[in-house]
Design an enzyme around this catalytic site. Structure first.
Site, short mmCIF file in Angstrom:
data_model
loop_
_atom_site.label_atom_id
_atom_site.label_comp_id
_atom_site.label_asym_id
_atom_site.label_seq_id
_atom_site.Cartn_x
_atom_site.Cartn_y
_atom_site.Cartn_z
N ARG A 39 0.67 -1.38 0.34
CA ARG A 39 0.21 0.56 0.22
C ARG A 39 1.01 1.31 0.37
O ARG A 39 0.61 2.39 -0.33
CB ARG A 39 -0.32 0.17 1.58
CG ARG A 39 -1.56 -0.96 1.18
CD ARG A 39 -3.60 0.22 1.08
NE ARG A 39 -4.54 -0.32 1.76
CZ ARG A 39 -5.60 -0.62 2.27
NH1 ARG A 39 -5.00 -1.74 1.81
NH2 ARG A 39 -6.62 -1.20 1.99
N ARG A 76 -10.73 7.20 3.27
CA ARG A 76 -9.66 6.21 3.20
C ARG A 76 -9.04 6.20 1.77
O ARG A 76 -8.44 5.40 0.89
CB ARG A 76 -9.83 5.08 3.22
CG ARG A 76 -10.39 4.15 4.60
CD ARG A 76 -11.70 3.12 4.46
NE ARG A 76 -11.37 2.01 3.87
CZ ARG A 76 -12.40 1.23 3.39
NH1 ARG A 76 -13.53 1.31 3.94
NH2 ARG A 76 -12.01 0.21 2.76
#
Ligand code: AP5
Ligand code: ZN
Length: 209
Positions: A88, A166
């Site tokens: 990520r 997010r």
């Protein structure tokens, strides 16, 4: 094949992974599912991860790198694996290059508006990790997991304000990974805005399965 699924939260990585597990005959590793299970069982890992996840922030790199390393070392990953939700960040991708050879990073392209709609209908099973959608992919019996019979729940990070955060985190910290894998000649992108079966078809074509 060692495959990474890239894409925004709610792009459909987990849904596609559950199809590819059968098609490719390899396990899928979802760092998000591992962390949610740790939170459910109140383990030290879960206690460290909870506040970050509830706020829509990334868990610290070293924590997920360590858990990924441990999981990839297991026997079932020897003939290949699918990574859903890892790496990520660039430091995670660099750490992964030290752990395993990656063959392909498949990016699911889905704009923010589509994502926000999908998240409100998502239901998940915290026991087995299965994911459903009230319209696009409903369980046979409302709110009951088809696979293990557990009650389905709404994820605590699927509230609209956390989803927005997010998405910001994704665009800032995770999207640069496309450039990272493109530079290695490993990036493939597919349209993730169509139905679940179309997305599976695009993936099969892109991966040459
Ligand atoms: P994680 O669990 O990885 O969540 P995410 O990446 O935000 O992705 P999602 O699980 O939300 O979405 P998805 O792309 O899998 O979509 P899905 O298939 O469910 O991470 C959660 C948190 O854990 C992070 O915020 C972070 O805090 C932490 N974390 C995890 N990994 C980390 C890492 N490596 N480093 C640091 N922190 C980490 O689909 C979404 C919905 O849409 C479902 O309802 C589905 O049924 C439906 N759907 C799917 N495809 C379609 C389609 N084609 N058409 C219509 N509906 C569809
Ligand atoms: Zn289940």
């Amino acid at each position: 094949m060692n495959l990474i699924l890239l894409g925004a939260p709610g792009a459909g990585k987990g849904t596609l992974a559950s199809y590819l597990i059968e098609k490719m005959g390899v396990p899928s590793i979802s760092t998000g599912n591992i962390l949610r299970e740790a939170i459910k069982n109140n383990t030290p890992l879960g206690q460290s991860a909870k506040e970050y996840m509830d706020a829509g922030k990334l868990v610290p790199d070293q924590l997920v790198i360590d858990l990924l390393k441990e999981r990839i070392a297991k026997r079932d990953c020897k003939s290949g694996f699918i990574l859903d939700g890892f790496p990520r960040t660039i430091p995670q991708a660099e750490a992964l290059d030290e752990i395993a050879k990656i063959d392909c990073a498949l990016a699911l392209e889905v704009p923010n508006e589509v994502i926000e709609k999908r998240m409100t209908g998502r239901r998940v099973c915290l026991r087995c990790g299965a994911t459903y959608h009230v319209e696009a992919n409903p369980p046979r019996v409302a709110d009951v997991c088809d696979i293990c019979g557990d009650k389905l729940v709404i994820r605590s990070d699927d509230q609209a304000d956390v989803v927005r955060h997010r998405l910001e985190t994704y665009h800032e910290q995770t999207e640069p990974l496309k450039g990272y894998y493109d530079a290695q000649g490993k990036l493939k992108s597919i349209d993730g805005t169509k139905g679940i079966h179309e997305t599976e078809k695009f993936a099969v074509e892109a991966l040459g399965l």
